[in-house]
Design a protein around this motif. Structure first.
Motif, short mmCIF file in Angstrom:
data_model
loop_
_atom_site.label_atom_id
_atom_site.label_comp_id
_atom_site.label_asym_id
_atom_site.label_seq_id
_atom_site.Cartn_x
_atom_site.Cartn_y
_atom_site.Cartn_z
N SER A 467 99.02 -0.83 63.40
CA SER A 467 99.04 -1.98 64.31
C SER A 467 98.23 -1.72 65.57
O SER A 467 97.63 -2.64 66.11
N GLN A 468 98.15 -0.47 66.01
CA GLN A 468 97.28 -0.19 67.17
C GLN A 468 95.80 -0.36 66.77
O GLN A 468 95.02 -0.93 67.51
N ALA A 469 95.48 0.14 65.60
CA ALA A 469 94.08 0.11 65.16
C ALA A 469 93.61 -1.31 64.81
O ALA A 469 92.41 -1.56 64.76
N LYS A 470 94.59 -2.21 64.60
CA LYS A 470 94.21 -3.59 64.26
C LYS A 470 93.33 -4.22 65.33
O LYS A 470 92.52 -5.10 65.05
N VAL A 471 93.49 -3.75 66.58
CA VAL A 471 92.71 -4.30 67.70
C VAL A 471 91.21 -4.29 67.36
O VAL A 471 90.51 -5.27 67.57
N TRP A 472 90.73 -3.18 66.83
CA TRP A 472 89.31 -3.16 66.47
C TRP A 472 89.11 -3.43 64.97
O TRP A 472 88.12 -4.03 64.57
N GLY A 473 90.08 -3.01 64.15
CA GLY A 473 89.91 -3.11 62.70
C GLY A 473 89.76 -4.54 62.20
O GLY A 473 88.96 -4.82 61.31
N LYS A 474 90.52 -5.46 62.80
CA LYS A 474 90.43 -6.86 62.36
C LYS A 474 89.08 -7.47 62.73
O LYS A 474 88.62 -8.41 62.09
N LYS A 475 88.48 -6.95 63.78
CA LYS A 475 87.17 -7.49 64.19
C LYS A 475 86.10 -7.14 63.16
O LYS A 475 85.26 -7.96 62.82
N TYR A 476 86.18 -5.93 62.64
CA TYR A 476 85.20 -5.54 61.62
C TYR A 476 85.54 -6.12 60.24
O TYR A 476 84.67 -6.45 59.47
N PHE A 477 86.85 -6.14 59.93
CA PHE A 477 87.23 -6.36 58.52
C PHE A 477 88.14 -7.56 58.28
O PHE A 477 88.49 -7.84 57.14
N LYS A 478 88.59 -8.22 59.32
CA LYS A 478 89.52 -9.35 59.21
C LYS A 478 90.67 -9.00 58.24
O LYS A 478 91.26 -7.94 58.33
N GLY A 479 90.94 -9.88 57.28
CA GLY A 479 92.08 -9.67 56.38
C GLY A 479 91.94 -8.45 55.47
O GLY A 479 92.91 -8.03 54.83
N ASN A 480 90.74 -7.87 55.39
CA ASN A 480 90.54 -6.71 54.51
C ASN A 480 91.02 -5.40 55.12
O ASN A 480 91.05 -4.37 54.44
N PHE A 481 91.38 -5.44 56.41
CA PHE A 481 91.76 -4.20 57.09
C PHE A 481 93.02 -3.60 56.46
O PHE A 481 93.13 -2.39 56.28
N MET A 482 93.95 -4.46 56.11
CA MET A 482 95.20 -4.00 55.48
C MET A 482 94.90 -3.27 54.17
O MET A 482 95.43 -2.18 53.90
N ARG A 483 94.04 -3.86 53.36
CA ARG A 483 93.73 -3.21 52.06
C ARG A 483 93.03 -1.86 52.28
O ARG A 483 93.29 -0.89 51.57
N LEU A 484 92.17 -1.80 53.30
CA LEU A 484 91.49 -0.53 53.60
C LEU A 484 92.52 0.54 53.98
O LEU A 484 92.43 1.69 53.56
N ALA A 485 93.52 0.13 54.78
CA ALA A 485 94.55 1.09 55.21
C ALA A 485 95.41 1.54 54.03
O ALA A 485 95.86 2.69 53.98
N LEU A 486 95.62 0.65 53.08
CA LEU A 486 96.38 1.02 51.87
C LEU A 486 95.59 2.01 51.02
O LEU A 486 96.14 2.98 50.50
N VAL A 487 94.28 1.76 50.90
CA VAL A 487 93.44 2.68 50.12
C VAL A 487 93.44 4.04 50.80
O VAL A 487 93.58 5.09 50.17
N LYS A 488 93.33 4.01 52.13
CA LYS A 488 93.29 5.27 52.89
C LYS A 488 94.56 6.09 52.62
O LYS A 488 94.50 7.29 52.39
N ARG A 489 95.69 5.42 52.65
CA ARG A 489 96.96 6.14 52.43
C ARG A 489 96.99 6.81 51.06
O ARG A 489 97.48 7.91 50.88
N LYS A 490 96.40 6.09 50.11
CA LYS A 490 96.43 6.62 48.74
C LYS A 490 95.47 7.81 48.57
O LYS A 490 95.82 8.80 47.93
N VAL A 491 94.28 7.72 49.16
CA VAL A 491 93.26 8.73 48.82
C VAL A 491 93.17 9.87 49.82
O VAL A 491 92.66 10.94 49.50
N ASP A 492 93.67 9.65 51.04
CA ASP A 492 93.56 10.71 52.07
C ASP A 492 94.85 10.69 52.89
O ASP A 492 94.84 10.40 54.10
#
Ligand code: FDA
Length: 510
Positions: A467-492
């Motif tokens: 939720s802190q990172a959403k400040v910049w993450g949503k600007k780059y990725f909009k609704g895709n930011f959540m999926r990126l964070a899910l992938v991140k949790r899985k792979v790293d």
């Protein structure tokens, strides 16, 4: 031994044990310490923004220039063991220098020697290693075919690794989309040192590295790209107008036209004040066809531009890449192999997306801002065409239908002193503030490849929440930011691959 010496010794030992190649075999030295003669020149070589030369960041403990995958695998493994960070560098064009600077102890994995390109015309594909530049890629394609090209960025020295993994906007974007839209497969080395291709990494991770920034997920070694067809002859034009010649009216009108033109036609605007004298407004175009077709097309949809045959030239597609890169007519195409950007100086950039035409009075205001500074640029690249056919969630890059164009603001300077740098950075921040009411909002969107740490950064302590990172993450990725964070949790899951704007771990499923 000092702590530092001990880290060095352990790291070198670890690399020797885990890489199949010899660290010091005379022609393949891939591990460079601060005392190696090669270290300083390597550190600076592909550092395309000299703004960081005097920075207080620590220097890398080592620079690794791998020749094989096994050296990358060993770098990841040994850095993990030692608790040091890895910064991976392909072309070194990161706007915030994140591929070669870090405030924690770190190594650079520099892919300068992993840049082979193999082209398969039967299949209309190519495998390109991340350390290649766009210029090397374009050149290699043109050596094999006059009717193939690739849809990626304009500056030939940009590295494939960072560019593809962050999106990739170029002159054929309206016809073929981003570079990332034209990737069919990739090899990535993950946090466990495994070499994964599309099949073994799975569709989620393959999705994430095509626009979500590779640096959060691993080290991408190579990409399989889909070549695109280009006509044997294309047309280009450049109309150079000045403020006093009614340029504002033209820019205003362009906003209603540029995203609706046929996909084969790309007309961008570059507003620039280079010498601090008069402000130039350039209409810069690539048409995937001939002049006799281009002129009636432009005169029908954008007659105000007054396009005439003498403004246009015909050339091959590869010549058009030299033309857009700013080379003079007749320049041999091997200039594309030059790995250093043509006009290297310190810079700061920011980006915006525009959904509604900006009123004339605001455009006038922008040009007034431009008279206060020199070496300032505003580049407006039209969307529409293929970009509107691709859904927002197809790839992490979400800025598709509904965007008229993208803006990049850029200020450059020669004097790298702190006062001078601060003055220029202040100028661009104020311009960005001025633009706020007139560009996309909720969120105010930004483009990852024009990285901007002003938008927000992760905490040093490695515990930035989603939720802190959403400040910049949503600007780059909009609704895709959540999926990126899910992938991140899985792979790293331990957040080994991190930087100031890497994708955070999503700790609790939502
Ligand atoms: P660099 O090596 O600095 O990497 C950038 C980021 O990607 C870093 O975070 C790095 O760690 C990571 N990375 C690099 N290689 C990786 C790998 N193999 N695996 C995982 N992560 C990796 N953009 C655009 O869309 N269109 C354009 O026309 C231009 N033109 C342009 C001109 C100039 C002069 C500059 C300086 C920049 C551009 N750009 C651009 C922006 C460019 O696309 C962006 O900076 C890219 O990230 C640069 O990629 P490099 O590999 O050169 O950078």
């Amino acid at each position: 031994l000092t702590t530092c010496d001990a880290i060095h010794e352990d790291f070198v030992q670890c690399m020797t044990m885990h890489s199949s190649s010899c660290i010091k075999a005379s022609e393949y030295i891939y591990l460079h310490t601060p005392t190696s003669p090669s270290y300083a020149s390597l550190l600076q070589a592909s550092q395309q923004n000299p703004r960081w030369l005097n920075s207080t960041d620590s220097s890398p403990l080592f620079i690794i220039t791998p020749y094989t995958e096994s050296e990358i695998q060993a770098s990841i493994l040994c850095s993990r063991r030692q608790g040091i960070q890895v910064r991976v560098r392909s072309g070194g064009h990161d706007y915030e220098g994140l591929s070669y600077r870090c405030s924690a102890p770190f190594i650079i994995v520099d892919l300068i020697y992993l840049r082979s390109i193999s082209i398969d015309l039967d299949d209309e594909t190519a495998w390109v290693q991340s350390g290649a530049t766009l210029g090397e890629l374009y050149y290699s394609i043109a050596q094999k075919s006059r009717i193939h090209g690739f849809a990626a960025g304009i500056c030939p020295s940009v590295g494939v690794g960072g560019h593809f993994s962050g999106g990739g906007i170029g002159t054929m974007l309206r016809k073929h989309g981003l570079a990332a839209d034209n990737i069919a497969d990739a090899y990535l080395i993950d946090v466990y040192g495994r070499i994964l291709d599309r099949e073994t990494m799975g569709e989620d991770l393959f999705w994430a590295i095509r626009g979500g920034g590779g640096a959060s997920f691993g080290i991408v070694v190579s990409w399989k790209i889909k070549l695109v067809r280009v006509p044997p002859i294309v047309a280009v034009f450049n109309i150079d107008t000045r403020l006093e010649e009614g340029a504002i009216k033209l820019v205003h009108r362009w906003q209603y036209v540029a995203d609706k033109l046929p996909k084969d036609l790309f007309i961008r605007i570059v507003i620039q004040n280079i010498a601090g004298e008069s402000i130039q407004v350039l209409f810069n175009s690539l048409f995937l066809g001939r002049i006799d077709e281009l002129i009636p097309l432009v005169n029908k949809s954008f007659p105000e531009l007054g396009l005439k045959a003498e403004n246009c030239s015909e050339m091959t597609w590869i010549e058009s890449t030299l033309y857009f890169a700013g080379y003079p007519k007749g320049q041999p195409s091997d200039a594309l192999l030059n790995r250093t950007t043509l006009y290297k100086s310190s810079f700061k950039a920011k980006s915006d997306f525009v959904k509604e035409p900006i009123p004339e009075r605001v455009l006038k205001g922008i040009l007034e801002w431009f008279s206060d500074e020199k070496l300032v640029f505003m580049i407006m690249e039209p969307f529409g065409g293929r970009m509107s056919d691709i859904s927002e969630s197809q790839l992490p890059f979400p800025h598709r239908k509904g965007n008229l164009y993208n803006i990049q603001y850029l200020v450059k300077w020669e004097d790298n002193g702190i006062r001078s740098s601060n003055k220029h950075i202040h100028w661009i921040r104020m311009l960005y503030k001025y633009m706020r009411p007139h560009v996309s909002h909720s969120p105010r969107a930004a483009y990852l490849n024009y990285k901007d740490l002003d938008l927000g950064i992760n905490q040093q302590s490695n515990n930035t929440s989603y939720s802190q990172a959403k400040v910049w993450g949503k600007k780059y990725f909009k609704g895709n930011f959540m999926r990126l964070a899910l992938v991140k949790r899985k792979v790293d899951p331990k957040n080994f691959f991190q930087n100031e704007q890497s994708i955070p771990l999503l700790s609790t499923p939502k």
